[in-house]
Design an enzyme around this catalytic site. Sequence first.
Site, PDB file in Angstrom:
ATOM      1  N   ASP A  74      16.481   3.904  24.320  1.00 55.36           N
ATOM      2  CA  ASP A  74      17.677   3.902  25.177  1.00 55.36           C
ATOM      3  C   ASP A  74      18.355   5.275  25.179  1.00 55.36           C
ATOM      4  O   ASP A  74      19.272   5.517  25.964  1.00 55.36           O
ATOM      5  CB  ASP A  74      18.678   2.850  24.681  1.00 55.36           C
ATOM      6  CG  ASP A  74      18.732   1.640  25.607  1.00 55.36           C
ATOM      7  OD1 ASP A  74      18.217   1.742  26.727  1.00 55.36           O
ATOM      8  OD2 ASP A  74      19.299   0.606  25.192  1.00 55.36           O
ATOM      9  N   GLN A  91      19.776  -4.766  23.241  1.00 46.32           N
ATOM     10  CA  GLN A  91      20.411  -5.028  24.534  1.00 46.32           C
ATOM     11  C   GLN A  91      21.935  -5.043  24.361  1.00 46.32           C
ATOM     12  O   GLN A  91      22.472  -5.789  23.551  1.00 46.32           O
ATOM     13  CB  GLN A  91      19.912  -6.366  25.108  1.00 46.32           C
ATOM     14  CG  GLN A  91      20.376  -6.652  26.513  1.00 46.32           C
ATOM     15  CD  GLN A  91      19.785  -5.709  27.568  1.00 46.32           C
ATOM     16  OE1 GLN A  91      18.619  -5.329  27.503  1.00 46.32           O
ATOM     17  NE2 GLN A  91      20.588  -5.316  28.541  1.00 46.32           N
ATOM     18  N   LYS A 114      12.295  -6.437  31.662  1.00 41.51           N
ATOM     19  CA  LYS A 114      11.758  -5.316  30.882  1.00 41.51           C
ATOM     20  C   LYS A 114      10.425  -5.700  30.232  1.00 41.51           C
ATOM     21  O   LYS A 114       9.467  -4.918  30.237  1.00 41.51           O
ATOM     22  CB  LYS A 114      12.780  -4.877  29.821  1.00 41.51           C
ATOM     23  CG  LYS A 114      14.000  -4.173  30.432  1.00 41.51           C
ATOM     24  CD  LYS A 114      15.146  -3.975  29.447  1.00 41.51           C
ATOM     25  CE  LYS A 114      16.362  -3.389  30.179  1.00 41.51           C
ATOM     26  NZ  LYS A 114      17.557  -3.270  29.316  1.00 41.51           N
TER      27      LYS A 114
END
Length: 292
Positions: A120, A97, A53
């Site tokens: 997200d 994460q 990422k």
Amino acid sequence: MTVTILDGKLVAGEVKKQVARQAENLAKLGTKPFLATIQVGDDPASTSYLKAKHKAAEEVGIGSEHHHLAADTSQSKLEALLGQLNTNPKVHGILVQLPLPREFDEDAIIEKVIPYKDVDGLHPINAGRLSAGKETLVPCTPKGIVKLLSHYKVPIASQFVVIINRTTLVGRPLANLFLNRDATVTVCHSKTVNLAQTTRAADILVSAVGREDFQIKPEHVKSDATVIDVGLTRVEGKLRGDVDFDNVSPLARFITPVPGGVGPMTVACLLENTVEATKIQTRRGQKEPSNS
Ligand code: NAP
């Protein structure tokens, strides 16, 4: 009709080019999009996803920083870091994460991220907006799937879609994205009976299970269906998807490979969400100089 492979790597490359152009325009106007990521503990899969990422962010001109916390960090310490990132005007996107170590209240952490920095798309406000038909910051994997289908002009409206997964990360937001595009949607999960009977009716079948003992075989798939493979599992050290690609692809009209299908689209959509979050905050800043 021959099968078409939905090339996620290629389409992700196109998305990244567009994101790079938008990031450059924002930077020219004085705001370089910026992503902050947080990892708690040392899960090797999380470490490698995060590395990818950050590399992708750099490629498209998005600034980024990583916060690595020890596995025994407390919930309150993680929440305090989120509080700092929420109020830091340099940071436009925050990604925690997942999964977090078991000791954490993951839902509480997700709710701590301020909704307009939630790249997200998991905050209940963003999820609620999506289920009400308003797409703002949408979870990256479902968004990537719909983008991939659109790129190849796979029809969605009036199609019968079956999704095997009911999580907030994949199945639920994806069902809403398909509903918003006028598909008829059925969501299956581990308690579904006669799975093959349901999946065999699907025009578009999405499988996101990721278990060694689970595989989508030809008997699960209608002739000329579109098959999207999201699930990932390691078998004898090798990564494989949910779908028995060699035996299912001759039946399908469109199919994603693993790797090179949904995975690259997920990363590209994270970058797109970061630019989107930057735009939202730039607009907010213009309206609300106090940044309240
Ligand atoms: P998860 O939390 O483990 O969810 C798995 C889902 O599969 C659940 O809804 C579960 O049902 C269902 N399931 C399990 N066994 C089943 C069975 N025998 N028959 C039907 N349904 C079954 O995983 P997740 O976080 O949603 O992710 C799903 C998979 O996608 C994982 O393999 C993950 O690695 C992969 N993934 C890939 C990407 C990518 O970019 N390629 C991105 C995200 C996720 P219940 O709800 O009843 O438990």
